[in-house]
Design an enzyme around this catalytic site. Structure first.
Site, PDB file in Angstrom:
ATOM      1  N   GLY A  97       0.833  -1.212   0.000  1.00 41.23           N
ATOM      2  CA  GLY A  97       0.000   0.000   0.000  1.00 41.23           C
ATOM      3  C   GLY A  97       0.862   1.254   0.000  1.00 41.23           C
ATOM      4  O   GLY A  97       0.496   2.262   0.591  1.00 41.23           O
ATOM      5  N   VAL A 113       1.694   3.430  -2.290  1.00 39.99           N
ATOM      6  CA  VAL A 113       1.575   4.457  -3.323  1.00 39.99           C
ATOM      7  C   VAL A 113       0.755   5.673  -2.893  1.00 39.99           C
ATOM      8  O   VAL A 113       0.650   6.649  -3.634  1.00 39.99           O
ATOM      9  CB  VAL A 113       1.028   3.887  -4.659  1.00 39.99           C
ATOM     10  CG1 VAL A 113       1.881   2.709  -5.117  1.00 39.99           C
ATOM     11  CG2 VAL A 113      -0.424   3.472  -4.558  1.00 39.99           C
ATOM     12  N   ARG A 114       0.149   5.599  -1.729  1.00 49.89           N
ATOM     13  CA  ARG A 114      -0.568   6.795  -1.246  1.00 49.89           C
ATOM     14  C   ARG A 114      -0.598   6.810   0.286  1.00 49.89           C
ATOM     15  O   ARG A 114      -0.186   5.847   0.929  1.00 49.89           O
ATOM     16  CB  ARG A 114      -1.982   6.840  -1.814  1.00 49.89           C
ATOM     17  CG  ARG A 114      -2.940   5.868  -1.161  1.00 49.89           C
ATOM     18  CD  ARG A 114      -4.351   6.108  -1.656  1.00 49.89           C
ATOM     19  NE  ARG A 114      -5.316   5.561  -0.720  1.00 49.89           N
ATOM     20  CZ  ARG A 114      -6.507   5.114  -1.075  1.00 49.89           C
ATOM     21  NH1 ARG A 114      -6.881   5.161  -2.333  1.00 49.89           N
ATOM     22  NH2 ARG A 114      -7.344   4.645  -0.160  1.00 49.89           N
ATOM     23  N   SER A 123      -3.104  -0.099  14.912  1.00 51.19           N
ATOM     24  CA  SER A 123      -3.993   1.070  15.009  1.00 51.19           C
ATOM     25  C   SER A 123      -4.430   1.224  16.463  1.00 51.19           C
ATOM     26  O   SER A 123      -4.530   0.221  17.183  1.00 51.19           O
ATOM     27  CB  SER A 123      -5.238   0.866  14.135  1.00 51.19           C
ATOM     28  OG  SER A 123      -6.230   1.817  14.460  1.00 51.19           O
ATOM     29  N   TYR A 180     -12.258  -4.288  11.853  1.00 48.53           N
ATOM     30  CA  TYR A 180     -10.965  -3.571  11.776  1.00 48.53           C
ATOM     31  C   TYR A 180     -10.168  -3.739  13.086  1.00 48.53           C
ATOM     32  O   TYR A 180      -8.963  -4.033  13.053  1.00 48.53           O
ATOM     33  CB  TYR A 180     -11.262  -2.101  11.485  1.00 48.53           C
ATOM     34  CG  TYR A 180     -10.053  -1.229  11.263  1.00 48.53           C
ATOM     35  CD1 TYR A 180      -9.312  -1.305  10.092  1.00 48.53           C
ATOM     36  CD2 TYR A 180      -9.659  -0.296  12.223  1.00 48.53           C
ATOM     37  CE1 TYR A 180      -8.216  -0.482   9.877  1.00 48.53           C
ATOM     38  CE2 TYR A 180      -8.570   0.532  12.023  1.00 48.53           C
ATOM     39  CZ  TYR A 180      -7.846   0.438  10.854  1.00 48.53           C
ATOM     40  OH  TYR A 180      -6.756   1.254  10.648  1.00 48.53           O
ATOM     41  N   SER A 181     -10.849  -3.567  14.229  1.00 46.15           N
ATOM     42  CA  SER A 181     -10.152  -3.716  15.522  1.00 46.15           C
ATOM     43  C   SER A 181      -9.587  -5.114  15.669  1.00 46.15           C
ATOM     44  O   SER A 181      -8.469  -5.296  16.154  1.00 46.15           O
ATOM     45  CB  SER A 181     -11.095  -3.490  16.711  1.00 46.15           C
ATOM     46  OG  SER A 181     -11.784  -2.309  16.579  1.00 46.15           O
ATOM     47  N   ALA A 182     -10.378  -6.122  15.262  1.00 46.09           N
ATOM     48  CA  ALA A 182      -9.904  -7.515  15.361  1.00 46.09           C
ATOM     49  C   ALA A 182      -8.659  -7.693  14.500  1.00 46.09           C
ATOM     50  O   ALA A 182      -7.683  -8.320  14.927  1.00 46.09           O
ATOM     51  CB  ALA A 182     -11.001  -8.478  14.927  1.00 46.09           C
ATOM     52  N   SER A 183      -8.678  -7.122  13.293  1.00 46.42           N
ATOM     53  CA  SER A 183      -7.515  -7.283  12.406  1.00 46.42           C
ATOM     54  C   SER A 183      -6.286  -6.610  13.011  1.00 46.42           C
ATOM     55  O   SER A 183      -5.175  -7.141  12.952  1.00 46.42           O
ATOM     56  CB  SER A 183      -7.804  -6.728  11.007  1.00 46.42           C
ATOM     57  OG  SER A 183      -7.830  -5.308  11.005  1.00 46.42           O
ATOM     58  N   LYS A 184      -6.474  -5.449  13.617  1.00 50.03           N
ATOM     59  CA  LYS A 184      -5.326  -4.700  14.134  1.00 50.03           C
ATOM     60  C   LYS A 184      -4.829  -5.263  15.476  1.00 50.03           C
ATOM     61  O   LYS A 184      -3.626  -5.243  15.757  1.00 50.03           O
ATOM     62  CB  LYS A 184      -5.682  -3.217  14.271  1.00 50.03           C
ATOM     63  CG  LYS A 184      -5.963  -2.535  12.914  1.00 50.03           C
ATOM     64  CD  LYS A 184      -4.781  -2.643  11.968  1.00 50.03           C
ATOM     65  CE  LYS A 184      -4.952  -1.805  10.704  1.00 50.03           C
ATOM     66  NZ  LYS A 184      -3.810  -1.914   9.804  1.00 50.03           N
TER      67      LYS A 184
HETATM   68  P1  NAI Z   1      -5.140   4.691   2.573  1.00 53.58           P
HETATM   69  O1  NAI Z   1      -6.503   4.123   2.323  1.00 53.58           O
HETATM   70  O2  NAI Z   1      -4.873   6.106   2.224  1.00 53.58           O
HETATM   71  O3  NAI Z   1      -4.040   3.793   1.848  1.00 53.58           O
HETATM   72  C1  NAI Z   1      -4.058   2.418   1.980  1.00 53.58           C
HETATM   73  C2  NAI Z   1      -3.213   1.805   0.892  1.00 53.58           C
HETATM   74  O4  NAI Z   1      -3.276   0.373   1.030  1.00 53.58           O
HETATM   75  C3  NAI Z   1      -3.724   2.118  -0.516  1.00 53.58           C
HETATM   76  O5  NAI Z   1      -2.612   2.364  -1.364  1.00 53.58           O
HETATM   77  C4  NAI Z   1      -4.431   0.839  -0.941  1.00 53.58           C
HETATM   78  O6  NAI Z   1      -4.399   0.588  -2.325  1.00 53.58           O
HETATM   79  C5  NAI Z   1      -3.607  -0.215  -0.209  1.00 53.58           C
HETATM   80  N1  NAI Z   1      -4.367  -1.429   0.009  1.00 53.58           N
HETATM   81  C6  NAI Z   1      -5.499  -1.580   0.708  1.00 53.58           C
HETATM   82  N2  NAI Z   1      -5.918  -2.844   0.656  1.00 53.58           N
HETATM   83  C7  NAI Z   1      -5.012  -3.513  -0.110  1.00 53.58           C
HETATM   84  C8  NAI Z   1      -4.888  -4.848  -0.548  1.00 53.58           C
HETATM   85  N3  NAI Z   1      -5.791  -5.776  -0.210  1.00 53.58           N
HETATM   86  N4  NAI Z   1      -3.838  -5.183  -1.329  1.00 53.58           N
HETATM   87  C9  NAI Z   1      -2.902  -4.266  -1.675  1.00 53.58           C
HETATM   88  N5  NAI Z   1      -2.964  -2.976  -1.296  1.00 53.58           N
HETATM   89  C10 NAI Z   1      -4.009  -2.611  -0.528  1.00 53.58           C
HETATM   90  O7  NAI Z   1      -4.861   4.387   4.105  1.00 53.58           O
HETATM   91  P2  NAI Z   1      -3.838   5.058   5.160  1.00 53.58           P
HETATM   92  O8  NAI Z   1      -4.605   5.985   5.997  1.00 53.58           O
HETATM   93  O9  NAI Z   1      -2.627   5.530   4.467  1.00 53.58           O
HETATM   94  O10 NAI Z   1      -3.521   3.772   6.064  1.00 53.58           O
HETATM   95  C11 NAI Z   1      -2.323   3.027   5.978  1.00 53.58           C
HETATM   96  C12 NAI Z   1      -2.303   2.025   7.125  1.00 53.58           C
HETATM   97  O11 NAI Z   1      -2.356   2.720   8.372  1.00 53.58           O
HETATM   98  C13 NAI Z   1      -3.480   1.053   7.126  1.00 53.58           C
HETATM   99  O12 NAI Z   1      -3.048  -0.219   7.544  1.00 53.58           O
HETATM  100  C14 NAI Z   1      -4.400   1.645   8.162  1.00 53.58           C
HETATM  101  O13 NAI Z   1      -5.239   0.673   8.722  1.00 53.58           O
HETATM  102  C15 NAI Z   1      -3.408   2.208   9.159  1.00 53.58           C
HETATM  103  N6  NAI Z   1      -3.963   3.247  10.006  1.00 53.58           N
HETATM  104  C16 NAI Z   1      -4.423   4.427   9.482  1.00 53.58           C
HETATM  105  C17 NAI Z   1      -4.961   5.398  10.318  1.00 53.58           C
HETATM  106  C18 NAI Z   1      -5.460   6.712   9.813  1.00 53.58           C
HETATM  107  O14 NAI Z   1      -5.995   7.470  10.627  1.00 53.58           O
HETATM  108  N7  NAI Z   1      -5.338   7.042   8.554  1.00 53.58           N
HETATM  109  C19 NAI Z   1      -5.076   5.156  11.765  1.00 53.58           C
HETATM  110  C20 NAI Z   1      -4.565   3.902  12.204  1.00 53.58           C
HETATM  111  C21 NAI Z   1      -4.028   2.984  11.347  1.00 53.58           C
END
Ligand code: NAI
Length: 247
Positions: free
Chosen positions: A11, A13-14, A142, A155-159
């Site tokens: 993940g 790329v963003r 998380s 989500y909580s279970a996964s984290k």
């Molecule tokens: P986001 O939604 O902006 O980016 C997530 C990235 O993961 C995307 O590039 C998406 O394509 C990729 N992705 C998702 N499912 C995928 C899959 N099955 N296979 C391949 N790529 C996949 O999310 P963000 O906010 O950048 O989150 C990143 C991590 O941080 C996640 O694990 C999220 O649970 C965790 N997180 C984020 C929080 C927040 O407030 N933004 C808080 C706590 C944890």
């Protein structure tokens, strides 16, 4: 700090993953980024990162499919001399619903992406790290996995699973030179949280000790610490980067 190291970031790329990729490239690392669907976004990120002069690869694949981890391991073997120094299991999704309305599929899909995906990646890439007797694995947990959140049973279970998996893997791999840690972000401004209104964000900030939401760079700096030699005596830890949300 990461000169000539190779890092795989799922993940990447963003959002948080992209910020981690950026700080890793700034510090000299080559990066392999895996993404699920948006080709244009992946290409744009790769072009931006390549300007820093290290090698940047993007690979399309769903981490919930074990074949994706195998493909990434294959790429490391063929193109990076079988050497991967850092793995960041960052890919993650939410699908928030009250439990009464959550279908089995809503639950399983989130577990498969967030927890199973990290397992497949750790299994494949730690096998390569073991041969070099060195590596750093960083799993994205998380606050939701530490204290729970309504409408986030999946989500909580996964984290929470990520936390347990991190601790067990750290104990298995420590004697083989591999450190395994997790980061538990609080409320970070990315696409994942963009669905919230300004009012909801203001309310969230009221509960945060530092009085503001976090930025992806706040998490990236913690990841840089855990990836680098700066944390060479740190393993099996869950570092909360949440502005004091949980304390
Ligand atoms: P986001 O939604 O902006 O980016 C997530 C990235 O993961 C995307 O590039 C998406 O394509 C990729 N992705 C998702 N499912 C995928 C899959 N099955 N296979 C391949 N790529 C996949 O999310 P963000 O906010 O950048 O989150 C990143 C991590 O941080 C996640 O694990 C999220 O649970 C965790 N997180 C984020 C929080 C927040 O407030 N933004 C808080 C706590 C944890």
């Amino acid at each position: 700090m990461l000169k000539d190291k190779t890092a795989v970031i799922t993940g990447g790329v963003r959002g948080i993953g992209k910020a981690i990729a950026r700080v890793f490239c700034e510090n000299g690392a080559n990066v392999v980024l895996c993404y699920r669907s948006n080709d244009a976004e992946a290409e744009k990120t790769a072009d931006e990162l390549k300007e820093m002069g290290t090698e940047v690869r993007v690979l399309k694949g769903d981490v919930a499919d074990p074949e994706t981890a195998k493909k990434i391991a294959e790429l490391i073997k063929t193109d990076f001399d079988k050497k991967v120094d850092i793995l960041v299991n960052n890919a993650g999704i939410t699908n928030d619903k009250l439990m009464m309305r959550m279908s089995d599929e809503d639950f399983t899909k989130v577990i498969n992406a967030n927890l199973n995906g990290a397992f497949y990646m750790m299994k494949e890439l730690s096998a390569l790290m073991v041969k070099k007797r060195s590596g750093s694995i960083i799993n994205m947990a998380s606050v939701s996995g530490l204290k729970g959140n309504p409408a986030q049973v999946n989500y909580s279970a996964s984290k929470a699973g990520i936390v347990g998996m991190t601790l067990s893997a750290a104990k298995e791999l420590g004697r083989r030179g591999i450190r395994v840690n997790a980061i538990a972000p609080g409320f970070i401004e990315t696409d994942m949280t963009a669905v919230l209104t300004d009012e909801q964000k203001d309310n969230a900030a009221k509960n945060i000790t530092l009085g503001r939401l976090g930025q992806p760079e706040d998490i990236a700096n913690a990841a840089l610490f855990l990836a680098s030699g700066m944390s060479s005596y740190v393993t099996g830890q869950v570092i909360s980067v949440d502005g004091g949300l949980i304390m």
